[in-house]
Motif scaffolding. Structure first.
Motif, PDB file in Angstrom:
ATOM      1  N   ILE A 182       0.845  -1.211   0.000  1.00 68.77           N
ATOM      2  CA  ILE A 182       0.000   0.000   0.000  1.00 68.77           C
ATOM      3  C   ILE A 182       0.874   1.252   0.000  1.00 68.77           C
ATOM      4  N   ASN A 183       1.925   1.264   0.817  1.00 69.29           N
ATOM      5  CA  ASN A 183       2.805   2.448   0.861  1.00 69.29           C
ATOM      6  C   ASN A 183       3.479   2.696  -0.476  1.00 69.29           C
ATOM      7  N   ASN A 184       3.922   1.631  -1.147  1.00 78.10           N
ATOM      8  CA  ASN A 184       4.538   1.796  -2.466  1.00 78.10           C
ATOM      9  C   ASN A 184       3.546   2.367  -3.482  1.00 78.10           C
ATOM     10  N   LEU A 185       2.315   1.868  -3.428  1.00 80.95           N
ATOM     11  CA  LEU A 185       1.304   2.399  -4.346  1.00 80.95           C
ATOM     12  C   LEU A 185       1.004   3.867  -4.054  1.00 80.95           C
ATOM     13  N   LYS A 186       0.962   4.219  -2.771  1.00 83.16           N
ATOM     14  CA  LYS A 186       0.698   5.620  -2.409  1.00 83.16           C
ATOM     15  C   LYS A 186       1.826   6.534  -2.871  1.00 83.16           C
ATOM     16  N   LEU A 187       3.054   6.022  -2.851  1.00 82.69           N
ATOM     17  CA  LEU A 187       4.180   6.821  -3.349  1.00 82.69           C
ATOM     18  C   LEU A 187       4.112   6.999  -4.866  1.00 82.69           C
ATOM     19  N   LYS A 188       3.755   5.923  -5.567  1.00 85.49           N
ATOM     20  CA  LYS A 188       3.689   5.981  -7.030  1.00 85.49           C
ATOM     21  C   LYS A 188       2.485   6.776  -7.523  1.00 85.49           C
ATOM     22  N   HIS A 189       1.369   6.681  -6.797  1.00 83.07           N
ATOM     23  CA  HIS A 189       0.105   7.305  -7.228  1.00 83.07           C
ATOM     24  C   HIS A 189      -0.514   8.097  -6.070  1.00 83.07           C
ATOM     25  N   PRO A 190       0.032   9.253  -5.736  1.00 87.89           N
ATOM     26  CA  PRO A 190      -0.447   9.991  -4.562  1.00 87.89           C
ATOM     27  C   PRO A 190      -1.839  10.607  -4.706  1.00 87.89           C
ATOM     28  N   ASP A 191      -2.368  10.659  -5.905  1.00 91.01           N
ATOM     29  CA  ASP A 191      -3.645  11.341  -6.135  1.00 91.01           C
ATOM     30  C   ASP A 191      -4.855  10.407  -6.135  1.00 91.01           C
ATOM     31  N   LYS A 192      -4.659   9.153  -5.795  1.00 91.10           N
ATOM     32  CA  LYS A 192      -5.762   8.180  -5.877  1.00 91.10           C
ATOM     33  C   LYS A 192      -6.494   8.055  -4.541  1.00 91.10           C
ATOM     34  N   SER A 193      -7.665   7.430  -4.588  1.00 88.57           N
ATOM     35  CA  SER A 193      -8.464   7.234  -3.371  1.00 88.57           C
ATOM     36  C   SER A 193      -7.939   6.020  -2.593  1.00 88.57           C
ATOM     37  N   GLU A 194      -8.350   5.958  -1.342  1.00 90.03           N
ATOM     38  CA  GLU A 194      -7.924   4.849  -0.477  1.00 90.03           C
ATOM     39  C   GLU A 194      -8.382   3.508  -1.046  1.00 90.03           C
ATOM     40  N   ASN A 195      -9.627   3.477  -1.518  1.00 88.60           N
ATOM     41  CA  ASN A 195     -10.135   2.235  -2.138  1.00 88.60           C
ATOM     42  C   ASN A 195      -9.268   1.799  -3.310  1.00 88.60           C
ATOM     43  N   TRP A 196      -8.839   2.758  -4.102  1.00 90.42           N
ATOM     44  CA  TRP A 196      -8.060   2.439  -5.292  1.00 90.42           C
ATOM     45  C   TRP A 196      -6.780   1.703  -4.928  1.00 90.42           C
ATOM     46  N   TYR A 197      -6.086   2.163  -3.866  1.00 91.01           N
ATOM     47  CA  TYR A 197      -4.824   1.519  -3.467  1.00 91.01           C
ATOM     48  C   TYR A 197      -5.047   0.043  -3.130  1.00 91.01           C
ATOM     49  N   TRP A 198      -6.103  -0.227  -2.370  1.00 87.58           N
ATOM     50  CA  TRP A 198      -6.378  -1.600  -1.946  1.00 87.58           C
ATOM     51  C   TRP A 198      -6.772  -2.464  -3.133  1.00 87.58           C
ATOM     52  N   GLU A 199      -7.626  -1.912  -4.002  1.00 88.80           N
ATOM     53  CA  GLU A 199      -8.036  -2.672  -5.179  1.00 88.80           C
ATOM     54  C   GLU A 199      -6.849  -2.940  -6.107  1.00 88.80           C
ATOM     55  N   LYS A 200      -6.015  -1.925  -6.284  1.00 90.80           N
ATOM     56  CA  LYS A 200      -4.838  -2.072  -7.149  1.00 90.80           C
ATOM     57  C   LYS A 200      -3.882  -3.128  -6.607  1.00 90.80           C
ATOM     58  N   ALA A 201      -3.640  -3.117  -5.293  1.00 90.52           N
ATOM     59  CA  ALA A 201      -2.749  -4.107  -4.687  1.00 90.52           C
ATOM     60  C   ALA A 201      -3.290  -5.512  -4.904  1.00 90.52           C
ATOM     61  N   ILE A 202      -4.592  -5.688  -4.733  1.00 90.15           N
ATOM     62  CA  ILE A 202      -5.215  -7.003  -4.934  1.00 90.15           C
ATOM     63  C   ILE A 202      -5.090  -7.433  -6.393  1.00 90.15           C
ATOM     64  N   LEU A 203      -5.422  -6.524  -7.303  1.00 86.71           N
ATOM     65  CA  LEU A 203      -5.335  -6.859  -8.726  1.00 86.71           C
ATOM     66  C   LEU A 203      -3.907  -7.180  -9.137  1.00 86.71           C
ATOM     67  N   ASP A 204      -2.944  -6.419  -8.631  1.00 82.55           N
ATOM     68  CA  ASP A 204      -1.537  -6.685  -8.977  1.00 82.55           C
ATOM     69  C   ASP A 204      -1.098  -8.058  -8.482  1.00 82.55           C
ATOM     70  N   LEU A 205      -1.474  -8.388  -7.251  1.00 80.12           N
ATOM     71  CA  LEU A 205      -1.101  -9.705  -6.714  1.00 80.12           C
ATOM     72  C   LEU A 205      -1.738 -10.829  -7.525  1.00 80.12           C
ATOM     73  N   GLU A 206      -3.030 -10.690  -7.812  1.00 83.00           N
ATOM     74  CA  GLU A 206      -3.720 -11.723  -8.582  1.00 83.00           C
ATOM     75  C   GLU A 206      -3.135 -11.842  -9.983  1.00 83.00           C
ATOM     76  N   ARG A 207      -2.789 -10.730 -10.604  1.00 86.87           N
ATOM     77  CA  ARG A 207      -2.195 -10.751 -11.932  1.00 86.87           C
ATOM     78  C   ARG A 207      -0.824 -11.466 -11.893  1.00 86.87           C
ATOM     79  N   ASP A 208      -0.023 -11.130 -10.887  1.00 85.84           N
ATOM     80  CA  ASP A 208       1.314 -11.713 -10.809  1.00 85.84           C
ATOM     81  C   ASP A 208       1.280 -13.209 -10.500  1.00 85.84           C
ATOM     82  N   ARG A 209       0.230 -13.702  -9.915  1.00 83.78           N
ATOM     83  CA  ARG A 209       0.138 -15.119  -9.555  1.00 83.78           C
ATOM     84  C   ARG A 209      -0.318 -15.981 -10.717  1.00 83.78           C
TER      85      ARG A 209
END
Length: 111
Positions: free
Chosen positions: A83-110
């Motif tokens: 979450i912290n890495n995503l917040k650094l890369k994309h500081p203008d996004k909503s809190e929901n977006w960070y969590w959804e993005k982290a989940i999607l990235d993990l699922e994609r990488d698996r």
């Protein structure tokens, strides 16, 4: 006698004008109060809507947190880092977006 009559007429006219001005002032004050009351009502309604949306958003974030924790075997440090890495890369996004993005990235990488 004639002057006294004119004087009385002028006094009566002044009293009527002053009374009329007082009535106008009261009407203006009543309109101000009505406007303030309606503004307060609108503010209260908007506050309730915002609180409701915040509660729904908090519930959604909690669901996403739980889902992400499951994906990383409940390792909170990994979640925090993602979450912290995503917040650094994309500081203008909503809190929901960070969590959804982290989940999607993990699922994609698996896959």
């Amino acid at each position: 006698m004639e002057y006294l009559t004119y004087f009385i007429i002028i006094i009566v006219i002044l009293i009527l004008v002053i009374s009329y001005l007082m009535i106008l002032k009261n009407q203006v004050n009543n309109r101000k109060k009505n406007y303030q009351n309606s503004s307060n009502f609108k503010r209260k309604v908007n506050k309730k809507i915002v609180n409701k949306n915040k509660e729904e958003s908090d519930e959604k974030i909690n669901e996403l947190k739980n889902q992400l924790l499951k994906l990383v075997n409940h390792d909170a440090k990994i979640v925090e880092r993602l979450i912290n890495n995503l917040k650094l890369k994309h500081p203008d996004k909503s809190e929901n977006w960070y969590w959804e993005k982290a989940i999607l990235d993990l699922e994609r990488d698996r896959t």
